[in-house]
Design a protein around this motif. Structure first.
Motif, PDB file in Angstrom:
ATOM      1  N   LEU A  89     -15.601   9.306  -9.338  1.00 30.38           N
ATOM      2  CA  LEU A  89     -16.003   9.121  -7.941  1.00 30.38           C
ATOM      3  C   LEU A  89     -15.846   7.662  -7.504  1.00 30.38           C
ATOM      4  N   MET A  90     -16.170   6.751  -8.428  1.00 31.90           N
ATOM      5  CA  MET A  90     -15.998   5.328  -8.117  1.00 31.90           C
ATOM      6  C   MET A  90     -14.519   5.006  -7.867  1.00 31.90           C
ATOM      7  N   GLU A  91     -13.612   5.565  -8.651  1.00 28.04           N
ATOM      8  CA  GLU A  91     -12.166   5.324  -8.472  1.00 28.04           C
ATOM      9  C   GLU A  91     -11.686   5.854  -7.126  1.00 28.04           C
ATOM     10  N   ILE A  92     -12.254   7.006  -6.702  1.00 26.54           N
ATOM     11  CA  ILE A  92     -11.878   7.551  -5.390  1.00 26.54           C
ATOM     12  C   ILE A  92     -12.313   6.609  -4.277  1.00 26.54           C
ATOM     13  N   ALA A  93     -13.572   6.135  -4.345  1.00 29.19           N
ATOM     14  CA  ALA A  93     -14.062   5.213  -3.314  1.00 29.19           C
ATOM     15  C   ALA A  93     -13.265   3.912  -3.308  1.00 29.19           C
ATOM     16  N   SER A  94     -12.917   3.406  -4.504  1.00 35.09           N
ATOM     17  CA  SER A  94     -12.147   2.164  -4.608  1.00 35.09           C
ATOM     18  C   SER A  94     -10.757   2.326  -4.003  1.00 35.09           C
ATOM     19  N   THR A  95     -10.115   3.458  -4.221  1.00 30.62           N
ATOM     20  CA  THR A  95      -8.776   3.696  -3.684  1.00 30.62           C
ATOM     21  C   THR A  95      -8.813   3.794  -2.157  1.00 30.62           C
ATOM     22  N   ILE A  96      -9.851   4.477  -1.632  1.00 30.26           N
ATOM     23  CA  ILE A  96      -9.991   4.541  -0.163  1.00 30.26           C
ATOM     24  C   ILE A  96     -10.174   3.150   0.412  1.00 30.26           C
ATOM     25  N   ASN A 269      -2.925   9.722   1.015  1.00 28.08           N
ATOM     26  CA  ASN A 269      -3.159   8.285   0.854  1.00 28.08           C
ATOM     27  C   ASN A 269      -2.549   7.761  -0.444  1.00 28.08           C
ATOM     28  N   VAL A 270      -2.694   8.540  -1.505  1.00 27.05           N
ATOM     29  CA  VAL A 270      -2.127   8.131  -2.791  1.00 27.05           C
ATOM     30  C   VAL A 270      -0.610   7.986  -2.678  1.00 27.05           C
ATOM     31  N   LYS A 271       0.010   8.923  -2.009  1.00 25.63           N
ATOM     32  CA  LYS A 271       1.464   8.882  -1.836  1.00 25.63           C
ATOM     33  C   LYS A 271       1.884   7.635  -1.072  1.00 25.63           C
ATOM     34  N   VAL A 272       1.159   7.296  -0.008  1.00 26.50           N
ATOM     35  CA  VAL A 272       1.497   6.108   0.789  1.00 26.50           C
ATOM     36  C   VAL A 272       1.286   4.841  -0.027  1.00 26.50           C
ATOM     37  N   LEU A 273       0.143   4.749  -0.710  1.00 26.99           N
ATOM     38  CA  LEU A 273      -0.146   3.548  -1.492  1.00 26.99           C
ATOM     39  C   LEU A 273       0.859   3.363  -2.623  1.00 26.99           C
ATOM     40  N   ALA A 274       1.276   4.468  -3.237  1.00 28.38           N
ATOM     41  CA  ALA A 274       2.287   4.389  -4.297  1.00 28.38           C
ATOM     42  C   ALA A 274       3.588   3.828  -3.741  1.00 28.38           C
ATOM     43  N   HIS A 275       3.947   4.264  -2.534  1.00 31.39           N
ATOM     44  CA  HIS A 275       5.209   3.811  -1.958  1.00 31.39           C
ATOM     45  C   HIS A 275       5.135   2.333  -1.548  1.00 31.39           C
ATOM     46  N   ILE A 276       3.996   1.905  -1.019  1.00 32.50           N
ATOM     47  CA  ILE A 276       3.840   0.484  -0.660  1.00 32.50           C
ATOM     48  C   ILE A 276       3.923  -0.383  -1.916  1.00 32.50           C
ATOM     49  N   ASP A 277       3.258   0.047  -2.990  1.00 32.61           N
ATOM     50  CA  ASP A 277       3.336  -0.687  -4.257  1.00 32.61           C
ATOM     51  C   ASP A 277       4.777  -0.732  -4.757  1.00 32.61           C
ATOM     52  N   PHE A 278       5.491   0.383  -4.635  1.00 27.78           N
ATOM     53  CA  PHE A 278       6.890   0.472  -5.054  1.00 27.78           C
ATOM     54  C   PHE A 278       7.765  -0.482  -4.230  1.00 27.78           C
ATOM     55  N   LEU A 279       7.577  -0.508  -2.901  1.00 27.03           N
ATOM     56  CA  LEU A 279       8.359  -1.402  -2.046  1.00 27.03           C
ATOM     57  C   LEU A 279       8.098  -2.867  -2.408  1.00 27.03           C
TER      58      LEU A 279
END
Length: 786
Positions: A89-96, A269-279
């Motif tokens: 749950l903490m990882e979910i809140a941190s990612t948001i 959100n995970v998909k978007v964040l993964a792509h930003i990290d990739f870019l």
């Protein structure tokens, strides 16, 4: 389509390097999926995205990518009703939270005026989920612990736990502080066994405390006993702990259910964040390899400037210019082994795959690469012992597969084409294979040892020879690609350098055919010419850089000069204004004194008093300008100035000619190329103008005819201006001037160009040049006559 080329060209190693620049597990996973594309529009979009990320990296450095976790398993398990742990749950809140921080970062950049359309398109797809983050953060701490604030019941139970624990400890502390405790206890401490508080009691005193034995030491001399007096207190404490765990479980189930309701948004959100990290990883990798964004085309055109192999150390790799697809579609590289031919093949192949995967390429700005539908490569010795295939057979298996699948919009790379078999048959087979690929319109680069293929590049239009330079002096390859120059055999030169007898070398030359010798001599001549041309080009570039630097310095000096000039004029004007104001004040004071004298003495002002007042009035006039060498007034009056007289301007200490009288006290004077108004009192007569000889029946103008030293064409139409120039040059020649100036202004440059073209072709013009900084710069052309 690209799988074989990816393995052969070691594109996977490029991806491994890229993975090191990601910041999260999901970004690493996205980077591992990197594959080239044959779609021009898709590749162009990828390149733009990478370029935007590189722009952000250049402007702001690192971006906030911390606190991102792979929460996809957590979200999916919550969606099917599973209970998540506090850590999950903490990882979910941190990612948001990380998504929201990233959104604010890019919003601030756009507010500062930076345009990031591609990245913002992804950022706008992030769903804030602020309420879900707050709900989790209110119950779960940053380290994955369930907080007291998760529920009122949990807070009450934990208060009870703390109270009961305090009672148990207080009871046990009183026991270990008793007078007999030092004798009966192994150590005066309170410890825990099986979640119950105990004390360490010596074996022989076990009966003194009663209660429950929970453990013993390894020697058996110490027993960990829960005294009978605290058994009940420990029971109450244990019951409270069970209730606490039940309440925690209820809270986690409730939070997991809320997470399950937002599974779709979390996965997006995970998909978007993964792509930003990739870019951003692509941008950081581009910086590391000093990469640039290439121009793209689907016409098979490749122009790589100073391209480097990205897997070779930057300090060791030799950059090369590689061209393909315009004047020629096939390059045949010949030359000895270890010369760098294979590296050249891999460089263009890797740069192509990198560009088509959206990566910047290790080449200079302005490079261009084609988006090929497919890339094929047969490189290296892939001999297979298990399949009992020779080197030749292994190559032929690959070549057969390539010939079956390549298309016109393909890049085909052959290394040592036809090697591993009889030289005559291998060369013939290599020519046939090249013909097949060439005739079907593909772009191909091949390396070979066969001298027969040197002639191949001369016999066919659209095919060019190339080689990798070898330095005979140092007996080392330079790894420099020479397009247009075939490789030549260096066996004789190398043997000579190594000490082989000259007669042996000459005898060997006799066994080489005459045609071969001619070809080798021709190639040697081409290499010498190429080296000289390259040396001349480098010298020309050095001169150009020096000239540009000098031009820039001169421009800066001119700017500084005019700035200083304007500043001095402004200061002089301020000083003059101060002097004038002071003179006015003096005048006012003098007038006031005169009036006072007249009133005080009833208008009986003595003569000497008026003379004194007049003297003060004359002294109050401001003196501006440098000291003048005064001549006796009688000398000035002795000569009446006339047009054409040669005079000296006293305040400037310069000679000039009188052009015309402007007023009773002012003349227009020509000093060099400058015209200026000068007071007659500031002029000193030198000599009179030469008188013109009048000749009857002619209007020819001679040296005595006055012609201005400059011609002003500003505002004239082009045809009228050239007519005036022609007439003016004739007049200036008749006047005997060695040099004149033509003012044409800067403007669009059309008038200047027309005037200079006319002057260049005039038989009497020795040289023309632009004016110096004080002569009008590029707005003036100075003409010198023969």
């Amino acid at each position: 389509m690209y799988d074989k080329a990816i393995r052969t060209l070691e594109f996977d190693k490029i991806k491994e390097q890229l993975l090191n620049y990601t910041s999260s597990a999901i970004g690493r996973e996205r980077a591992a999926q990197l594959q080239p594309s044959g779609d021009l529009e898709e590749v162009a979009k990828w390149q733009e995205e990478t370029d935007e990320a590189a722009k952000v990296f250049r402007l702001r450095g690192n971006i906030p990518l911390g606190g991102i976790f792979d929460i996809r398993p957590h979200a999916k398990r919550a969606q099917i009703g599973g209970m998540l742990s506090p850590q999950e749950l903490m990882e979910i809140a941190s990612t948001i939270r990380a998504g929201r921080v990233l959104s604010r970062f890019f919003e601030e950049m756009t507010e500062d005026g930076h345009e990031l359309p591609f990245i913002l398109e992804y950022i706008n797809n992030l769903i804030p989920l602020h309420d879900l983050q707050q709900t989790i953060s209110y119950a779960i701490g940053e380290h994955g612990e369930v907080l007291d604030s998760a529920s009122e019941n949990l807070r009450m139970l934990r208060n009870q736990l703390r109270t009961n624990e305090a009672r148990v400890r207080e009871k046990l502390e009183s026991m270990i502080r008793s007078s007999n405790a030092q004798k009966m206890l192994s150590d005066a401490i309170i410890t825990i066994r099986n979640d119950r508080f105990v004390i360490p009691v010596k074996q022989e005193y076990r009966s003194n405390y009663g209660g429950i034995i929970h453990d013993q030491s390894s020697s058996g001399q110490t027993l960990f006993i829960e005294p009978q007096v605290i058994v009940q207190l420990n029971n109450v404490l244990q019951e409270t702990r069970v209730k606490e765990q039940q309440e925690i479980q209820r809270i986690l189930i409730e939070l997991s259910a809320v997470v399950g309701e937002h599974t779709h948004e979390l996965l997006q959100n995970v998909k978007v964040l993964a792509h930003i990290d990739f870019l951003y990883a692509k941008a950081r990798y581009a910086k590391a390899i000093k990469g640039s964004k290439p121009a793209l085309n689907n016409e098979g055109r490749v122009k790589l400037y100073k391209a480097r192999h990205p897997l070779i150390d930057e300090k060791e790799v030799v950059p090369n210019d590689i061209y393909l697809g315009e004047e020629f579609s096939t390059i045949v590289i010949t030359g000895p082994n270890t010369g760098g031919k294979t590296v050249t093949l891999k460089t263009i192949g890797l740069c192509t795959l990198m560009a088509q995967a959206g990566l910047h390429i290790p080449a200079l700005d302005g490079s261009e690469t084609a988006v090929f539908q497919s890339v094929f490569a047969d490189i290296g010795d892939e001999q297979s012992i298990e399949q009992s295939l020779s080197t030749f057979s292994s190559h032929m298996v690959n070549i057969v597969e390539i010939l079956k699948n390549f298309e016109s919009n393909s890049l085909v790379l052959f290394d040592e084409l036809g090697a591993g078999t009889d030289p005559q048959e291998g060369a013939a087979l290599a020519i046939s294979i090249l013909d097949e690929v060439y005739n079907r319109g593909a772009r191909v680069i091949a390396t070979t040892h066969y001298p027969e293929l040197k002639a191949y590049g001369y016999d066919r239009e659209g095919v060019i020879n190339a080689s990798v330079e070898f330095d005979v002096e140092s007996l080392r390859p330079t790894y420099k690609l020479l397009i247009g120059v075939p490789g030549r055999s260096n066996a004789f030169e190398i043997s000579k350098r190594l000490g082989l007898n000259d007669w042996v070398i000459e005898h060997a030359r006799g066994h080489v055919g005459t045609d071969t010798n001619k070809v080798e001599n021709m190639i040697a001549s081409l290499e010498d010419s190429r080296r000289q041309a390259e040396k001349d080009r480098e010298e020309a570039e050095d001169y150009l850089k020096q000239a540009e630097k000098l031009h820039k310095d001169l421009q800066q000096q001119i700017v500084e000069y005019y700035a200083q000039k304007d500043s001095m004029i402004e200061k002089a004007a301020e000083k003059a204004a101060e002097l004038v104001d002071k003179a006015k004040e003096e005048a006012e004071q003098i007038i006031s004194d005169l009036r006072r004298l007249r009133f005080e003495k009833n208008a009986e002002v003595k003569e000497h008093e008026l003379i004194e007042a007049k003297r003060r009035l004359e002294e109050s006039a401001p003196f501006i300008g440098r000291a003048k060498k005064q001549k006796p007034q009688l000398q000035k009056q002795a000569h009446a100035f006339t047009q054409g007289d040669e005079v000296k301007v006293i305040s400037f200490d310069q000679k000039g000619h009188l052009i015309e009288k402007i007023s009773d006290t002012e003349w227009q004077v020509q000093i060099g190329i400058m015209k200026m108004k000068v007071k007659e009192s500031d002029l000193e007569y030198i000599k009179a103008a030469k008188q013109k000889e009048t000749k009857p029946l002619t209007n020819i103008k001679g040296k005595d005819y006055h012609v201005s030293l400059e011609l002003d064409l500003r505002g004239e139409r082009f045809e009228n201006a050239l007519s005036r120039v022609e007439k003016y040059i004739d007049d200036a020649l008749l006047a005997g001037y060695p040099r004149v100036s033509i003012i044409h202004g800067k403007g669009t440059g059309a008038l200047r160009q027309g005037v200079q073209e006319y002057l260049k072709n005039h038989r009497s013009v020795k040289r023309i040049r632009f004016g110096e900084a004080g002569e009008g710069g590029t707005g003036v052309t100075v003409v010198e006559f023969k």
